[in-house]
Design an enzyme around this catalytic site. Structure first.
Site, PDB file in Angstrom:
ATOM      1  N   HIS A 139      -9.370   3.776  -1.542  1.00  0.00           N
ATOM      2  CA  HIS A 139      -8.011   3.259  -1.390  1.00  0.00           C
ATOM      3  C   HIS A 139      -7.605   2.384  -2.579  1.00  0.00           C
ATOM      4  CE1 HIS A 139      -4.359   1.835   0.240  1.00  0.00           C
ATOM      5  NE2 HIS A 139      -4.811   0.808   0.951  1.00  0.00           N
ATOM      6  N   LYS A 141     -10.507   5.855   4.022  1.00  0.00           N
ATOM      7  CA  LYS A 141     -11.817   5.378   4.447  1.00  0.00           C
ATOM      8  C   LYS A 141     -12.954   6.017   3.651  1.00  0.00           C
ATOM      9  CE  LYS A 141     -14.884   3.255   6.530  1.00  0.00           C
ATOM     10  NZ  LYS A 141     -15.646   3.485   5.299  1.00  0.00           N
ATOM     11  N   CYS A 166     -13.372  -0.182   7.856  1.00  0.00           N
ATOM     12  CA  CYS A 166     -12.447  -0.715   6.852  1.00  0.00           C
ATOM     13  C   CYS A 166     -12.494   0.116   5.576  1.00  0.00           C
ATOM     14  CB  CYS A 166     -12.812  -2.157   6.515  1.00  0.00           C
ATOM     15  SG  CYS A 166     -13.005  -3.244   7.949  1.00  0.00           S
ATOM     16  N   SER A 167     -11.337   0.385   5.001  1.00  0.00           N
ATOM     17  CA  SER A 167     -11.303   1.075   3.714  1.00  0.00           C
ATOM     18  C   SER A 167     -11.821   0.147   2.621  1.00  0.00           C
ATOM     19  CB  SER A 167      -9.883   1.552   3.391  1.00  0.00           C
ATOM     20  OG  SER A 167      -8.985   0.463   3.343  1.00  0.00           O
ATOM     21  N   CYS A 210       0.809  -1.216   0.000  1.00  0.00           N
ATOM     22  CA  CYS A 210       0.000   0.000   0.000  1.00  0.00           C
ATOM     23  C   CYS A 210       0.842   1.266   0.000  1.00  0.00           C
ATOM     24  CB  CYS A 210      -0.936   0.014   1.208  1.00  0.00           C
ATOM     25  SG  CYS A 210      -1.846  -1.512   1.441  1.00  0.00           S
TER      26      CYS A 210
END
Length: 386
Positions: free
Chosen positions: A334, A330, A206-207, A83
């Protein structure tokens, strides 16, 4: 070493972009950045991408980006660091410009994640963890960050409501960001009552899976100042990278991300600044607990105080230290390889005073925190108005 500036920025919408290929997204963001930069020649390209092979069955992506931009024969390199791929790509571009090797370098982060079913997406993302000792045992990233959240809540008496406050804030910010994936306002009750993913983290902690691309053009600061057909250049005062053990169980602490601590220390030293000098930050909130840990590890709040600070509004756009005014991972979304580049785009807009409804008052110095996996790779970048 030459001083380096961001002179061009570009970003696509983030979200479920089924009508566009990853090539379309990369080209769209890149052309926008090149056009806004005012440069007439690109010397080199870096492409931040995590897992094109499993998401779109395409490796060797950097050559395709150069080809579709009509920029054949110049160096084009893909950077993969989970990421943190985008942040690391920017660091390599920074070093190339600072060294004098190139005068204009394009960095494009891109990920196309929604063309696969959820199980395939989870499988792809799991490869950013320790595959042998975590992935094969069935541990997913929600599971890993749930362990972090459980330990944090135990150590510091943090509450589920405090974690939820991160999601509420970031969705509120994203609702004003036209390029964000989500524009829905949510409440604390919405977060707490959402379907459970990995206790104590629910759906809104959670994203999401996201498609998108973001681009920047870097140049030497002295040459950037001479451009007459571009927006105001933003100086990169520091960029630092650090690593940690990839497996969570091999760390000294579940609640302190040592790679963030080390990268931040190097960045503050390089920029000759402290946390108190930062006016706003875009941090890697892949999960709500990740934002809380980040704002502590970056030195904005003492360890164990970040959850309460968030609940008390200190990280709002008009708070003590605005965190993720863009909506963060979020709310904004992402697209893994694009995230670190998008953070720089968002900060550049803030420092130029172009963030519109999301504008932070008196934004002069901004920080970007890009985290790979569960914290094995981290970049911290500090930008400032010149």
């Amino acid at each position: 070493m030459r001083e380096v500036a961001v002179v061009g920025i570009g970003m696509t919408n983030f979200g479920y972009l089924w009508e566009k290929s990853w090539r379309d997204l990369a080209v769209e963001a890149s052309l926008e950045a090149i056009k806004s930069s005012g440069v007439d020649k690109i010397d080199s390209i870096y492409v931040g991408n995590f897992s094109g092979g499993t998401f779109v069955e395409q490796e060797h992506m950097a050559a395709i980006v150069a080809d579709y931009l009509g920029l054949l024969h110049i160096p084009s390199t893909r950077i993969e660091n989970a990421c943190a791929s985008g942040g690391v790509a920017i660091r390599h571009a920074y070093m190339e410009v600072a060294s004098g090797m190139s005068d204009a370098v394009l960095v494009t982060g891109v990920e196309k994640m929604t063309d696969v079913v959820t199980s395939q997406g989870v499988y792809s993302l799991s490869m950013a963890a320790d595959r042998e000792f975590e992935g094969y045992q069935g541990v997913t990233f929600p599971g890993l960050f749930a362990l972090v959240a459980k330990k944090y809540m135990y150590d510091f008496n943090a509450t589920r409501k405090q974690l939820a406050a991160v999601a509420v804030k970031n969705h509120k910010n994203a609702s004003k960001n036209p390029k964000a994936q989500f524009h829905n306002i949510i409440t604390i009750d919405d977060v707490i009552n959402a379907p459970m993913i990995a206790d104590p983290l629910g759906l809104y902690d959670c994203s999401p899976m996201t498609d998108g691309a973001a681009s920047v053009v870097l140049m030497p600061l002295d040459k950037a100042k001479k451009l007459t057909n571009a927006a105001k250049p933003i100086k990169i005062s520091a960029i630092a990278q650090a690593t940690d053990a990839i497996a969570l169980a091999q760390r000294d602490s579940f609640v302190t991300f040592q790679a963030t601590v080390e990268a931040a220390k190097k960045a503050y030293e390089m920029a000759k600044k402290s946390p108190k000098d930062i006016n706003l930050a875009e941090v890697h909130d892949c999960f709500t607990i990740a934002e809380i840990c980040a704002i502590e590890d970056l030195g904005f709040f003492e360890k164990g105080k970040g959850a309460m600070a968030t609940e008390n509004g200190l990280t709002e756009i008009d708070g003590q230290i605005p965190i993720n005014p863009s909506g963060g991972l979020k709310g904004k979304g992402h697209p893994v390889g694009a995230t670190g580049v998008a953070q720089i785009v968002n900060l550049a807009e803030q420092l130029r005073g172009e963030a519109k409804d999301l504008q932070v008052k008196n934004a002069k110095v901004g920080l970007a925190h890009n985290l790979g996996g569960s914290g094995a790779t981290v970049t911290v970048t500090i930008l400032e108005v010149i």
